[in-house]
Scaffold this motif. Structure first.
Motif, PDB file in Angstrom:
ATOM      1  N   VAL A 297      -0.436   4.354  19.602  1.00 38.73           N
ATOM      2  CA  VAL A 297       0.822   4.880  19.068  1.00 38.73           C
ATOM      3  C   VAL A 297       0.555   6.053  18.134  1.00 38.73           C
ATOM      4  O   VAL A 297       1.294   7.039  18.135  1.00 38.73           O
ATOM      5  CB  VAL A 297       1.609   3.769  18.345  1.00 38.73           C
ATOM      6  N   ALA A 298      -0.514   5.968  17.352  1.00 35.36           N
ATOM      7  CA  ALA A 298      -0.872   7.092  16.479  1.00 35.36           C
ATOM      8  C   ALA A 298      -1.180   8.341  17.311  1.00 35.36           C
ATOM      9  O   ALA A 298      -0.760   9.450  16.969  1.00 35.36           O
ATOM     10  CB  ALA A 298      -2.067   6.712  15.604  1.00 35.36           C
ATOM     11  N   GLN A 299      -1.912   8.167  18.416  1.00 35.71           N
ATOM     12  CA  GLN A 299      -2.198   9.302  19.300  1.00 35.71           C
ATOM     13  C   GLN A 299      -0.924   9.842  19.927  1.00 35.71           C
ATOM     14  O   GLN A 299      -0.724  11.061  20.019  1.00 35.71           O
ATOM     15  CB  GLN A 299      -3.170   8.876  20.390  1.00 35.71           C
ATOM     16  N   ALA A 300      -0.057   8.941  20.384  1.00 35.59           N
ATOM     17  CA  ALA A 300       1.189   9.364  21.015  1.00 35.59           C
ATOM     18  C   ALA A 300       2.088  10.084  20.024  1.00 35.59           C
ATOM     19  O   ALA A 300       2.737  11.081  20.359  1.00 35.59           O
ATOM     20  CB  ALA A 300       1.907   8.150  21.598  1.00 35.59           C
ATOM     21  N   ARG A 301       2.146   9.602  18.793  1.00 34.45           N
ATOM     22  CA  ARG A 301       2.957  10.224  17.753  1.00 34.45           C
ATOM     23  C   ARG A 301       2.475  11.641  17.478  1.00 34.45           C
ATOM     24  O   ARG A 301       3.272  12.563  17.284  1.00 34.45           O
ATOM     25  CB  ARG A 301       2.885   9.372  16.487  1.00 34.45           C
ATOM     26  N   GLU A 302       1.180  11.813  17.466  1.00 33.44           N
ATOM     27  CA  GLU A 302       0.626  13.153  17.229  1.00 33.44           C
ATOM     28  C   GLU A 302       0.888  14.071  18.417  1.00 33.44           C
ATOM     29  O   GLU A 302       1.147  15.266  18.249  1.00 33.44           O
ATOM     30  CB  GLU A 302      -0.883  13.039  16.979  1.00 33.44           C
ATOM     31  N   HIS A 303       0.829  13.512  19.618  1.00 35.02           N
ATOM     32  CA  HIS A 303       1.058  14.314  20.822  1.00 35.02           C
ATOM     33  C   HIS A 303       2.522  14.694  20.985  1.00 35.02           C
ATOM     34  O   HIS A 303       2.853  15.857  21.256  1.00 35.02           O
ATOM     35  CB  HIS A 303       0.602  13.520  22.052  1.00 35.02           C
ATOM     36  N   ARG A 304       3.423  13.724  20.810  1.00 38.54           N
ATOM     37  CA  ARG A 304       4.861  13.970  20.988  1.00 38.54           C
ATOM     38  C   ARG A 304       5.618  12.910  20.213  1.00 38.54           C
ATOM     39  O   ARG A 304       5.812  11.801  20.699  1.00 38.54           O
ATOM     40  CB  ARG A 304       5.236  13.920  22.464  1.00 38.54           C
ATOM     41  N   PRO A 305       6.067  13.244  18.993  1.00 41.41           N
ATOM     42  CA  PRO A 305       6.768  12.242  18.183  1.00 41.41           C
ATOM     43  C   PRO A 305       7.998  11.704  18.900  1.00 41.41           C
ATOM     44  O   PRO A 305       8.669  12.420  19.652  1.00 41.41           O
ATOM     45  CB  PRO A 305       7.165  13.023  16.919  1.00 41.41           C
ATOM     46  N   ALA A 306       8.282  10.439  18.664  1.00 41.51           N
ATOM     47  CA  ALA A 306       9.487   9.840  19.246  1.00 41.51           C
ATOM     48  C   ALA A 306      10.712  10.454  18.600  1.00 41.51           C
ATOM     49  O   ALA A 306      10.729  10.701  17.390  1.00 41.51           O
ATOM     50  CB  ALA A 306       9.464   8.328  19.029  1.00 41.51           C
ATOM     51  N   PRO A 307      11.755  10.753  19.376  1.00 41.07           N
ATOM     52  CA  PRO A 307      12.960  11.360  18.794  1.00 41.07           C
ATOM     53  C   PRO A 307      13.630  10.406  17.832  1.00 41.07           C
ATOM     54  O   PRO A 307      13.823   9.224  18.126  1.00 41.07           O
ATOM     55  CB  PRO A 307      13.838  11.631  20.024  1.00 41.07           C
ATOM     56  N   GLY A 308      13.989  10.926  16.654  1.00 37.79           N
ATOM     57  CA  GLY A 308      14.673  10.131  15.651  1.00 37.79           C
ATOM     58  C   GLY A 308      16.108  10.570  15.514  1.00 37.79           C
ATOM     59  O   GLY A 308      16.627  11.324  16.345  1.00 37.79           O
ATOM     60  N   PRO A 309      16.798  10.126  14.467  1.00 41.54           N
ATOM     61  CA  PRO A 309      18.191  10.538  14.260  1.00 41.54           C
ATOM     62  C   PRO A 309      18.280  12.029  14.001  1.00 41.54           C
ATOM     63  O   PRO A 309      17.406  12.630  13.381  1.00 41.54           O
ATOM     64  CB  PRO A 309      18.614   9.718  13.039  1.00 41.54           C
ATOM     65  N   THR A 310      19.330  12.665  14.490  1.00 45.29           N
ATOM     66  CA  THR A 310      19.523  14.098  14.289  1.00 45.29           C
ATOM     67  C   THR A 310      19.882  14.365  12.846  1.00 45.29           C
ATOM     68  O   THR A 310      20.828  13.764  12.315  1.00 45.29           O
ATOM     69  CB  THR A 310      20.652  14.615  15.193  1.00 45.29           C
ATOM     70  N   PRO A 311      19.121  15.248  12.157  1.00 43.26           N
ATOM     71  CA  PRO A 311      19.461  15.571  10.764  1.00 43.26           C
ATOM     72  C   PRO A 311      20.883  16.101  10.674  1.00 43.26           C
ATOM     73  O   PRO A 311      21.353  16.837  11.532  1.00 43.26           O
ATOM     74  CB  PRO A 311      18.430  16.644  10.387  1.00 43.26           C
ATOM     75  N   ARG A 312      21.585  15.733   9.594  1.00 47.64           N
ATOM     76  CA  ARG A 312      22.976  16.142   9.427  1.00 47.64           C
ATOM     77  C   ARG A 312      23.126  17.648   9.432  1.00 47.64           C
ATOM     78  O   ARG A 312      24.066  18.199   9.998  1.00 47.64           O
ATOM     79  CB  ARG A 312      23.518  15.558   8.118  1.00 47.64           C
ATOM     80  N   SER A 313      22.168  18.344   8.819  1.00 44.72           N
ATOM     81  CA  SER A 313      22.266  19.806   8.713  1.00 44.72           C
ATOM     82  C   SER A 313      22.140  20.497  10.049  1.00 44.72           C
ATOM     83  O   SER A 313      22.522  21.652  10.196  1.00 44.72           O
ATOM     84  CB  SER A 313      21.196  20.328   7.753  1.00 44.72           C
ATOM     85  N   SER A 314      21.552  19.785  11.075  1.00 40.68           N
ATOM     86  CA  SER A 314      21.321  20.441  12.361  1.00 40.68           C
ATOM     87  C   SER A 314      22.359  20.068  13.403  1.00 40.68           C
ATOM     88  O   SER A 314      22.291  20.499  14.541  1.00 40.68           O
ATOM     89  CB  SER A 314      19.932  20.065  12.896  1.00 40.68           C
TER      90      SER A 314
END
Length: 323
Positions: free
Chosen positions: A271-288
């Motif tokens: 999971v650490a390798q996968a996170r570095e390669h392509r982080p899992a999408p999280g909640p969209t920041p309010r500002s964006s």
């Protein structure tokens, strides 16, 4: 094929990825260069379960389709490669031939009792299982591996000598490494099918852990969601019904403490390798978040309600507060 051993997941390389079709292949308009599994199995003269096993073992190279959720496809060039090999189709079918205890014992010229003892002690590793009535598990083995085991000189005493040691003493009813050895082999197949994708490899390891174990290792719910998209469903084992589903899930889930600890450690690293390669999408920041007009969101009436209404707000001709 001796007892259950653990090898770092990172040492398993993906061998099922398919190169691009060769430039020499010229297809007519509308001719799909990729075949779905049922069609590919017919082209190769295999039963569907034989085809699926050949794919899992890396004997037939495939690629995922439908974003990884729609099964796997086989290139026409791969079909041509296999059909051109000597002895086709008999040789291809022979490499995925499976046998149960009775046929396996006859093939190795030993009694069924000795065959079962060899398997329960981890000297013979099953490649598949089927579920019978009343929770019976029938383990299946590759015929070519049994022939190789019987032909090896170092195994002669195990097959013909007087039973001694673990073979000659009553077996502990709880001593049976067949499920664990099958899981270890199953994991290798899943890693090959991951085609080198970091999240796919992490999902393969997660497939052998209880969801609660996964949740303890992977705290982020968005990362767990990504893992779940890559988790393999437990093999059905040819049976249906709630009891069969539970048994298949139990056989697919790590049971021993050391086995679980090893898988948890591997999952943490992958999971650490996968996170570095392509982080899992999280909640969209309010500002964006996208807005429908040039008016800043903070200046809009009922701005919090806008987040709840989503598209309904975008279709409105005027702010809700003006109505």
């Amino acid at each position: 094929m001796s007892g259950s051993t653990f090898t770092s997941v990172t040492s398993v390389t993906a061998v099922t990825s398919v190169p691009s079709p060769v430039a020499a292949e010229r297809r007519s308009p509308g001719r799909d260069p990729w075949l779905e599994p049922s069609r590919a199995a017919r082209e190769l003269g295999l039963e569907r379960h034989e085809f699926d096993l050949a794919v899992r073992l890396g004997r037939i190279r495939t690629r995922p389709v439908g974003g990884g959720d729609g099964g796997r496809a086989v290139a026409r060039t791969e079909i041509a490669r296999l059909r051109a090999r000597p002895g086709f189709p008999e040789a291809l079918r022979a490499c995925v031939e499976t046998v149960g205890t009775a046929r396996g014992a006859a093939l190795m010229k030993v009694t069924e009792d000795r065959f079962t003892r060899l398997a329960r002690l981890g000297l013979l590793v099953p490649v598949r299982f089927t579920l019978g009535p009343h929770g019976a598990v029938d383990w299946l083995y590759l015929a070519e591996e049994l022939r190789a085991f019987a032909a090896a000189e170092e195994n002669a005493e195990l097959l013909t000598g007087r039973p001694s040691g673990a073979l000659g003493t009553p077996l502990d009813p709880d001593l049976d490494v067949r499920p664990r050895n099958w899981r270890n082999r199953h994991l290798g197949c899943l890693l090959r099918l991951a085609d080198g994708d970091p999240w796919g490899r992490a999902g393969a390891v997660a497939s052998l852990l209880d969801p609660l174990q996964v949740a303890e290792v992977v705290k982020d719910p968005y990362e767990r969601s990504r893992l779940n998209a890559h988790r393999a469903a437990p093999p059905a084992g040819g049976a249906s019904g709630p009891s069969a589903v539970r048994l298949a899930r139990e056989l697919t889930t790590a049971q021993d403490e050391d086995e679980t600890a090893w898988l948890r450690a591997e999952l943490t690293g992958l999971v650490a390798q996968a996170r570095e390669h392509r982080p899992a999408p999280g909640p969209t920041p309010r500002s964006s978040r996208a807005v429908c007009t040039g008016t800043p969101e903070r200046d809009r009436p009922l701005g919090g309600l806008r987040a709840l209404l989503g598209r309904r707000w975008c279709r409105s001709r005027r702010p809700i507060g003006d109505r």
